[in-house]
Enzyme design. Structure first.
Site, PDB file in Angstrom:
ATOM      1  N   GLN A 199      15.224 -18.627  28.586  1.00 35.85           N
ATOM      2  CA  GLN A 199      15.500 -19.020  30.058  1.00 35.85           C
ATOM      3  C   GLN A 199      14.203 -19.212  30.855  1.00 35.85           C
ATOM      4  O   GLN A 199      14.287 -19.451  32.158  1.00 35.85           O
ATOM      5  CB  GLN A 199      16.594 -18.259  30.373  1.00 35.85           C
ATOM      6  N   PHE A 230      23.095 -16.432  28.466  1.00 36.93           N
ATOM      7  CA  PHE A 230      23.655 -15.470  29.382  1.00 36.93           C
ATOM      8  C   PHE A 230      22.852 -14.468  29.691  1.00 36.93           C
ATOM      9  O   PHE A 230      23.322 -13.283  29.727  1.00 36.93           O
ATOM     10  CB  PHE A 230      24.755 -14.831  28.330  1.00 36.93           C
ATOM     11  N   ARG A 312      21.193  -5.035  41.976  1.00 38.88           N
ATOM     12  CA  ARG A 312      22.268  -5.824  42.133  1.00 38.88           C
ATOM     13  C   ARG A 312      23.862  -5.036  42.185  1.00 38.88           C
ATOM     14  O   ARG A 312      24.791  -5.513  42.588  1.00 38.88           O
ATOM     15  CB  ARG A 312      22.218  -7.115  41.298  1.00 38.88           C
ATOM     16  N   ARG A 344      24.557 -12.280  32.254  1.00 42.44           N
ATOM     17  CA  ARG A 344      25.210 -12.810  33.262  1.00 42.44           C
ATOM     18  C   ARG A 344      26.159 -11.748  34.411  1.00 42.44           C
ATOM     19  O   ARG A 344      27.137 -11.066  33.858  1.00 42.44           O
ATOM     20  CB  ARG A 344      26.428 -13.296  32.535  1.00 42.44           C
ATOM     21  N   GLU A 773      27.363 -17.163  37.099  1.00 38.82           N
ATOM     22  CA  GLU A 773      27.820 -16.071  36.840  1.00 38.82           C
ATOM     23  C   GLU A 773      29.222 -15.557  37.591  1.00 38.82           C
ATOM     24  O   GLU A 773      29.835 -14.594  37.271  1.00 38.82           O
ATOM     25  CB  GLU A 773      26.704 -14.971  37.628  1.00 38.82           C
TER      26      GLU A 773
END
Lengths: 822, 177
Positions: A199, A230, A312, A344, A773
């Site tokens: 990614q 993912f 997060r 994700r 997500e």
């Protein structure tokens, strides 16, 4: 218009005919070698001696490489402040850590030989659990990070009711169907071309350059597609790519590596598992007055991306709810297990599950409907959001085009040290915090100071309550449960509010490169990678729309660090937002040149030139697009342009926990109905209804796929996917035989998914919203529905089920017994 | 050892280690990379092929055992520029995301539709003797050996059901002719 159309994936035909090539399908040159790691069998300690004679003597083995043989840096960490060895130089941090590298003439020969090593090691007691890590105070950063506002202790002490508890939340293996893979092709002059299932091609380029001790311009990385990512291919592909490049350098031959599935499970990181303790003070209606969360995050052995993941989780501890006085404490704990990594949602799901558990628990404690408790606590629907938060319709302002080479120049105080990997989310500590004072809007401000400007959830919830027939079904389920002694059913509605942007602000940038050829065909390249989310098709739709041509005219090409440099990972749901805008800027640059050219030729105003239906319209005349391209070339006008985009408005101080980390929020609501067997704990999902916000969808077909798939992946995480480590730190669930992901028969038989019809209030690409997500967290409703079913087993005054995740039959049964025994 | 494999109607001589799986023979020796290696343990279904018309996991069998068999892979189902009904239905219903499991899903569904036509009951069939009526739960049950991590199951089931219905519509007419 080619945008907003439900077109299939870019390579749809190649997928159904088996022609679509993944890394392991690329035809390799004769003489290509195959690689396998020799892995540590112990979780903690140091190796003192490695006898590799039998490995070297094994059939087919060409070379065996140890840490001492590496030509450059022995570091594959995405975090610049942390050292993560490609091959252990002595220290052993987890069972599965690569110790040496076997290079052989076949995949099987390499794997067989890797088992023949005699490793002598001094084993130490591993740190495996949250409790062990706390006892040893083994953590990342100097201590727990704390965000919050107000005096939650006082608010809780003064509240009518105290609701407290704890939830354990398991991790999750990515189980991308295509395992990690890389192929390195040595070039003249020491250059290296790497094909990687990644990614983050720029990260691969950076780490390979360091591993070979060459500048980044000597390494080119290409990624056509991944068989699923993912988040598992954001940093976890570094080791394979570096191993291939190093082996290719040392042998002079192409080298390929693909983890066997068991090795993939054992070597690579997973979703972080959490324990979240909570104490809430609420009034009689269940309104939260004060709340304290303590999040314990098991990061595994390496820092990797754990700091922004844990951040997060803190940033989603509010989900959709106004928390007037709140403290969120986050412990980033180190353990001798695989390095937990991006997955994700990136910590968001765990943080969100914490507050959804609180809502469920409060409702149970007060005997109120969980939906009403949630609504009572919602952020205020602000006046400007009353019409869906839609600003007036108008022309979209194009981002000013700028050259890609200038994009790192003097921006955001980027550090000068070239060894710092600024493109990685693991670079969290490398960037100076920016002060961001902000005023509070009571009822609408998050604990971190960002105002929720477009809170559309009340309207979405109202719509879904109606379309899912929530109230009648809830009543029917209560009736059914009263009559049914063995099986119980439950239903739950949970909302999602997910912040969109990289929390590491400087990553919110993207570049693109667009060429128009003289036959009118278009070649498009950007920094995003395709992993099944449909990014390439969405961005191609943008390009086609800018030129007013059919999408078939746009060639979608592999992501290539030689075409668009210094890219961010395709992560944080940002792919379409960032790359769509960058491609639009590049297309508009060429389009403006063409418009000026034809307007001058016709003595018209360039602003009146339209690109539509494969033709360029000027005044009463129109010309085929390909004729205009050819004529412009004849007139010596450049038909190639770069595009660049950076997300506006975001500014964030992760140390103080204040600012605007997110450009906007994406919303969703789900209602899930589930059933349990109280004798065995077995359970299944009966029905799911979803309403999800994609703004003005760029491609409704692809977005629906993301929503359905995200929901099911979320239910897998919370109901069946269980990772088990033994007391020596060995992962015992390392194949699909022992690790269960959702199969076709696990999807709910009734599954209604709809898109919320609205526009993004921010100026995103065609007013769409990110969708990668957010839908995963719709799966939280499944866990809450199971909790509701378990609660139905208890009489009046029975304890709260406190169902942990994943809610496997064992856990459901234990919760049933807990509720019934009281 | 030398063996001859008949794949997609074409007999090809190969020199193989006797321990080579059929999957590795297809991918590494015949360059038929449409058949994917997902888990290599017979648990994900990405390597599903048809062996004499019946679906099997190519990773769980040795190439040397299949000298006399007819092997069909995704590449043999239809010419690349003219997809079959099932492939077209997967396109139409968006029955995939990353596409890695897709060849296995389509080959498996091809075999599954044949099993249903032959009247094989499944775990969820209400009647073991009656004709199989494919509905959502039958298809989901019969396809549960093919994992899709993107969870594009809605589209997969719709694609298969649509194909089954088309076949049902066509067959009675053919029988009448």
């Amino acid at each position: 218009m080619t945008v907003a159309k439900p077109l299939p994936h870019d390579a749809a035909m190649r997928h159904v005919t088996g022609e679509a090539r993944y890394v392991d399908d690329i035809p390799v040159p004769a003489g290509t070698l195959h690689l396998a790691f020799g892995l540590s069998q112990i979780a903690s300690g140091r190796w003192t001696e490695m006898d590799l004679d039998a490995v070297r003597a094994a059939p087919g083995v060409v070379a065996v490489i140890t840490a001492a043989d590496l030509p450059g840096h022995n570091d594959v960490s995405p975090a610049p402040t942390f050292h993560e060895e490609l091959l252990s130089s002595h220290e052993i941090h987890y069972a599965g850590q690569p110790l040496f590298l076997v290079v052989a003439d076949s995949h099987l020969a390499a794997r067989k030989a890797a088992r023949l090593a005699q490793v002598t090691a001094e084993e130490t007691e591993p740190v495996l659990t949250i409790e062990q890590a706390l006892a040893r105070d083994w953590r990342f950063e100097e201590g727990p990070r704390v965000y919050g506002r107000g005096d939650p202790e006082a608010a809780i002490a003064g509240a009518a009711h105290l609701v407290d508890g704890s939830i354990e939340i398991g991790g999750q293996e990515h189980f991308y169907l295509e395992g990690q893979a890389a192929l390195a092709l040595p070039q003249e002059g020491g250059d290296m071309v790497v094909h990687s299932s990644s990614q983050h091609p720029t990260e691969i380029q950076h780490k390979v350059a360091e591993a070979l001790a060459v500048p980044m311009n000597a390494v080119r990385v290409e990624v056509r597609r991944m068989g699923g990512g993912f988040g598992g291919k954001e940093s976890q592909g570094n080791a394979l790519a570096c191993a291939c490049a190093v082996a290719a350098r040392l042998t002079g031959r192409p080298c390929k590596m693909r983890y066997d599935r068991d090795d993939d499970f054992v070597i690579t990181g997973k979703r972080h598992d959490f324990r979240i303790d909570y104490r809430a003070g609420v009034d009689d209606e269940g309104r939260i007055l004060g709340l304290i969360f303590e999040q314990f995050c098991r990061c595994g052995w390496s820092q990797d991306l754990s700091l922004p993941v844990a951040d997060r989780a803190m940033l989603h501890a509010d989900n959709a709810y106004w928390l007037p006085a709140v403290r969120i404490v986050s412990h980033r704990l180190r353990t001798n297990t695989q390095s937990a990594t991006a997955f994700r949602g990136f910590g968001g799901p765990q943080g969100m599950l914490g507050i959804e558990r609180v809502m469920d628990h409060v409702a149970h404690a007060l005997g109120r409907d969980p939906l009403e408790v949630r609504r009572t606590n919602f952020y205020a629907a602000r006046a400007e959001a009353a019409q869906g938060g839609q600003p007036p319709v108008g022309p979209f302002r194009a981002a000013s085009p700028r050259s890609i080479s200038a994009k790192m120049r003097g921006e955001e105080g980027a550090a000068a040290d070239p060894s710092l990997d600024l493109t990685s989310r693991g670079a969290a500590q490398a960037v100076a915090p920016q002060p961001a004072p902000r005023s509070e809007v009571p009822g609408s401000t998050t604990p971190y100071g960002q105002v929720v400007e477009d809170f559309i959830l009340p309207d979405m919830v109202a719509r879904l309550v109606e379309s899912s027939d929530y109230r009648a079904r809830r009543a029917a389920i209560a009736e059914w449960n009263a009559a049914e002694p063995i099986c119980k059913r439950g239903i739950a509605l949970t909302p999602v509010k997910f912040g969109i942007s990289f929390t590491l602000t400087h990553l919110n940038q993207a570049g693109a490169l667009v060429h128009v050829y003289t036959d009118g065909s278009i070649h498009m390249n950007h920094g995003g990678t395709e992993m099944g989310q449909g990014l390439f098709q969405k961005v191609a739709q943008v390009a086609a729309d800018r030129f007013g041509v059919e999408v078939e005219r746009v060639k979608i090409t592999a992501t290539d660090t030689g075409k668009v440099p210094n890219t961010s990972a395709t992560a944080a749901s940002s792919g379409s937002d960032l790359n769509g805008m960058a491609v639009k800027a590049a297309c508009d640059e060429i389009r403006d040149r063409l418009a000026t050219f034809v307007a001058e030729r016709q003595q018209a105003d360039p602003a009146t030139v339209r690109f539509e239906g494969g033709r360029v319209h000027v005044g009463a005349q129109s010309y085929p697009f390909e004729d205009v391209a050819r004529d412009a070339w004849m007139a010596r006008i450049s038909l190639s342009a770069t595009g660049f985009y950076r997300t506006p408005k975001v500014e964030w101080d992760r140390i103080r926990g204040q600012g605007r980390p997110f450009y906007y929020f994406a919303y969703g609501v789900a209602v899930t109905e589930a059933a349990i067997d109280t004798l065995t704990g077995e359970n299944r999902l009966l029905r799911a209804d979803i309403l999800h916000d994609c703004g003005t969808s760029l491609n409704p077909a692809l977005d629906l796929g993301q929503i359905e798939g995200g929901y099911i992946q979320g239910t897998g995480w919370l109901t069946m996917e269980e990772l088990v480590w033994d007391t020596r730190g060995r992962l015992r669930t390392h194949a699909p035989s022992t690790y269960k992901i959702p199969a076709c028969s696990d999807a709910p038989p009734v599954f209604n998914v709809a898109l919320w019809d609205g526009r993004n209030r921010e100026e995103t690409i065609y007013r769409s919203k990110a969708v990668g997500e957010p839908p995963l967290m719709l799966g939280i409703s499944a866990l809450m529905a199971l909790s509701d079913a378990v609660a139905a087993c208890g009489g009046p005054g029975a304890p709260y089920p406190a169902l942990d995740a994943p809610a496997t039959p064992e856990r459901v049964l234990a919760a049933v017994e807990r509720v019934r025994s009281a | 050892m030398e063996i001859t494999l008949t794949v997609n109607g074409r007999a090809q001589a190969l020199e193989l280690d006797p321990r080579t799986t059929l999957l590795d023979a297809l991918r590494d020796h015949l360059q038929l990379t449409g058949t994917k290696k997902g888990c290599d343990h017979g648990q994900c279904g990405a390597c599903t092929i048809l062996l004499n018309g019946r679906r099997i996991n190519a990773c769980l069998t040795l190439a040397a055992m299949h000298e006399a068999d007819e092997i069909a892979t995704i590449e043999g189902l239809a010419p690349p520029d003219d997809p079959g009904a099932l492939q077209a239905a997967f396109l139409h219903h968006d029955g995939f995301q990353c596409g890695y499991c897709t060849p296995g899903q389509i080959v498996s569904a091809t075999g599954m539709l044949e099993e249903a036509r032959a009247g094989w009951p499944s775990h969820v069939s209400p009647n073991l003797e009656a004709e199989v009526a494919l509905d959502r739960s039958e298809v989901a049950e019969r396809m549960s050996g093919n994992l899709c991590r993107c969870a594009a199951y809605t589209g997969i089931v719709e694609a298969i059901l649509e194909t089954a219905e088309q076949e049902r519509d066509v067959e009675p007419r053919e029988a009448a002719e």
